[in-house]
Write a protein that holds these residues in place. Sequence first.
Motif, PDB file in Angstrom:
ATOM      1  N   HIS A 149      33.566  22.845 -42.199  1.00 28.92           N
ATOM      2  CA  HIS A 149      32.356  22.187 -41.804  1.00 28.92           C
ATOM      3  C   HIS A 149      31.485  23.306 -41.386  1.00 28.92           C
ATOM      4  N   ASP A 150      30.239  23.199 -40.997  1.00 28.67           N
ATOM      5  CA  ASP A 150      29.415  24.192 -40.455  1.00 28.67           C
ATOM      6  C   ASP A 150      29.827  24.456 -39.033  1.00 28.67           C
ATOM      7  N   LEU A 151      29.517  25.631 -38.747  1.00 28.57           N
ATOM      8  CA  LEU A 151      29.712  25.871 -37.221  1.00 28.57           C
ATOM      9  C   LEU A 151      28.560  25.780 -36.645  1.00 28.57           C
ATOM     10  N   ILE A 152      28.559  25.421 -35.311  1.00 26.71           N
ATOM     11  CA  ILE A 152      27.423  25.237 -34.200  1.00 26.71           C
ATOM     12  C   ILE A 152      27.261  26.821 -33.654  1.00 26.71           C
ATOM     13  N   LEU A 153      26.049  27.323 -33.996  1.00 27.33           N
ATOM     14  CA  LEU A 153      25.843  28.581 -33.454  1.00 27.33           C
ATOM     15  C   LEU A 153      24.752  28.757 -32.324  1.00 27.33           C
ATOM     16  N   GLY A 154      24.820  29.635 -31.520  1.00 28.41           N
ATOM     17  CA  GLY A 154      24.132  29.893 -30.306  1.00 28.41           C
ATOM     18  C   GLY A 154      22.592  30.496 -30.763  1.00 28.41           C
ATOM     19  N   ASP A 155      21.831  30.722 -29.573  1.00 29.33           N
ATOM     20  CA  ASP A 155      20.633  31.222 -30.092  1.00 29.33           C
ATOM     21  C   ASP A 155      20.690  32.759 -30.742  1.00 29.33           C
ATOM     22  N   ASP A 156      21.546  33.243 -30.504  1.00 25.12           N
ATOM     23  CA  ASP A 156      21.756  34.409 -30.870  1.00 25.12           C
ATOM     24  C   ASP A 156      22.507  34.662 -32.444  1.00 25.12           C
ATOM     25  N   GLY A 157      22.557  33.483 -33.016  1.00 29.60           N
ATOM     26  CA  GLY A 157      23.560  33.349 -34.136  1.00 29.60           C
ATOM     27  C   GLY A 157      25.029  33.797 -34.114  1.00 29.60           C
ATOM     28  N   ARG A 158      25.471  33.509 -32.936  1.00 35.58           N
ATOM     29  CA  ARG A 158      27.021  33.631 -32.764  1.00 35.58           C
ATOM     30  C   ARG A 158      27.516  32.320 -32.720  1.00 35.58           C
ATOM     31  N   LYS A 159      28.758  32.405 -33.268  1.00 37.85           N
ATOM     32  CA  LYS A 159      29.514  31.117 -33.125  1.00 37.85           C
ATOM     33  C   LYS A 159      29.826  30.849 -31.410  1.00 37.85           C
ATOM     34  N   LEU A 160      29.816  29.591 -31.217  1.00 38.73           N
ATOM     35  CA  LEU A 160      30.035  29.422 -29.789  1.00 38.73           C
ATOM     36  C   LEU A 160      31.438  29.454 -29.546  1.00 38.73           C
ATOM     37  N   SER A 161      31.594  29.947 -28.012  1.00 36.64           N
ATOM     38  CA  SER A 161      33.147  30.422 -27.810  1.00 36.64           C
ATOM     39  C   SER A 161      33.460  30.091 -26.268  1.00 36.64           C
ATOM     40  N   LYS A 162      34.447  29.745 -26.108  1.00 38.67           N
ATOM     41  CA  LYS A 162      34.757  29.195 -24.698  1.00 38.67           C
ATOM     42  C   LYS A 162      35.001  30.664 -23.866  1.00 38.67           C
ATOM     43  N   SER A 163      35.625  31.586 -24.698  1.00 34.93           N
ATOM     44  CA  SER A 163      35.843  32.777 -24.046  1.00 34.93           C
ATOM     45  C   SER A 163      34.519  33.618 -23.490  1.00 34.93           C
ATOM     46  N   GLN A 164      33.507  33.347 -24.261  1.00 33.83           N
ATOM     47  CA  GLN A 164      32.220  33.803 -23.876  1.00 33.83           C
ATOM     48  C   GLN A 164      31.437  33.311 -23.193  1.00 33.83           C
ATOM     49  N   GLY A 165      32.105  31.889 -22.387  1.00 33.76           N
ATOM     50  CA  GLY A 165      31.149  31.089 -21.386  1.00 33.76           C
ATOM     51  C   GLY A 165      30.051  30.412 -21.924  1.00 33.76           C
ATOM     52  N   ASP A 166      29.949  29.797 -23.269  1.00 36.46           N
ATOM     53  CA  ASP A 166      29.093  29.248 -23.954  1.00 36.46           C
ATOM     54  C   ASP A 166      29.048  27.991 -23.071  1.00 36.46           C
TER      55      ASP A 166
END
Length: 291
Positions: free
Chosen positions: A252-269
């Motif tokens: 399925h599609d990925l949910i992206l952040g405002d910067d177009g990056r895949k959301l990530s736990k390690s990035q603190g989203d």
Amino acid sequence: MTSPVFRFAPSPNGELHLGHAYSAFLNRRLADMVGGRFLLRIEDIDVTRCTPEFESGIKRDLSWLGIDWEEPVRRQSDHFDDYQGALEQLVDADLVYPAFMSRGEVRARIVDAEAAGAPWKRDPDGAPHYPGDDRHLTARERRRRMSEGEPFAWRLHMERAVEHLHAPLDWTEDGEGPTGESDIVPASPLDWGDVIIARKEIPASYHLCVVTDDALQGITHVVRGRDLFHATAVHRLLQELLGLPVPRYFHHDLILGDDGRKLSKSQGDTSLLALRDAGATPGDIARMVGL
């Protein structure tokens, strides 16, 4: 006929975010549409990063979203013997080998090759292929180095594994790949090089765990993010080598952040916990992910 079986399989190494909510909602809804079962699996094979607190948070967030699941929940850290048994099948078939090169040694080899003008092959995720020098060690040398405690990882001898097959690999894709792939998709495991199957400190890789778990749990439909689309080639190969059943896949599609990056736990989203504390409702979350 048995009911279709779906699963949501997060790792308890951080708080769930909107991308997890989308996948969990979608799995639950697809299961309900076909009268299927919905399982929760806790993928905590990396016991150094996964914690009981985050596992409790996963269950708390799913309950808040209104998503229920069957009990008992399969926790990977309770089933190391299952993965060891699968690894031993591959060892006995001479399809894996102990790889001793460190990350630094691999990087140095790549730098030297590229400096000489030879591009280094990389996998679909962009990681460089392992050099494969250790394929050619004698059995005696392997035993000596292992008995002396030298760090190593079990890697799949990809070329030999593919030669072991009796027919080309493919899978049934009910979703869509990055460039629109759907229906019957050919699998290209050679694109991945000699992937890691197990490490000394972690008794199995994601690849080995996921196909073992799916088979033992009777998963018929794997619904997951498109970032794992290409990895399905490795999973199909392992299923054939280990004689495991083959589920249908839906990427399925990925949910992206405002910067177009895949959301990530390690990035603190932003986590579901934070959104809930800010006043969001489960209905808000469903609308935010487009469901």
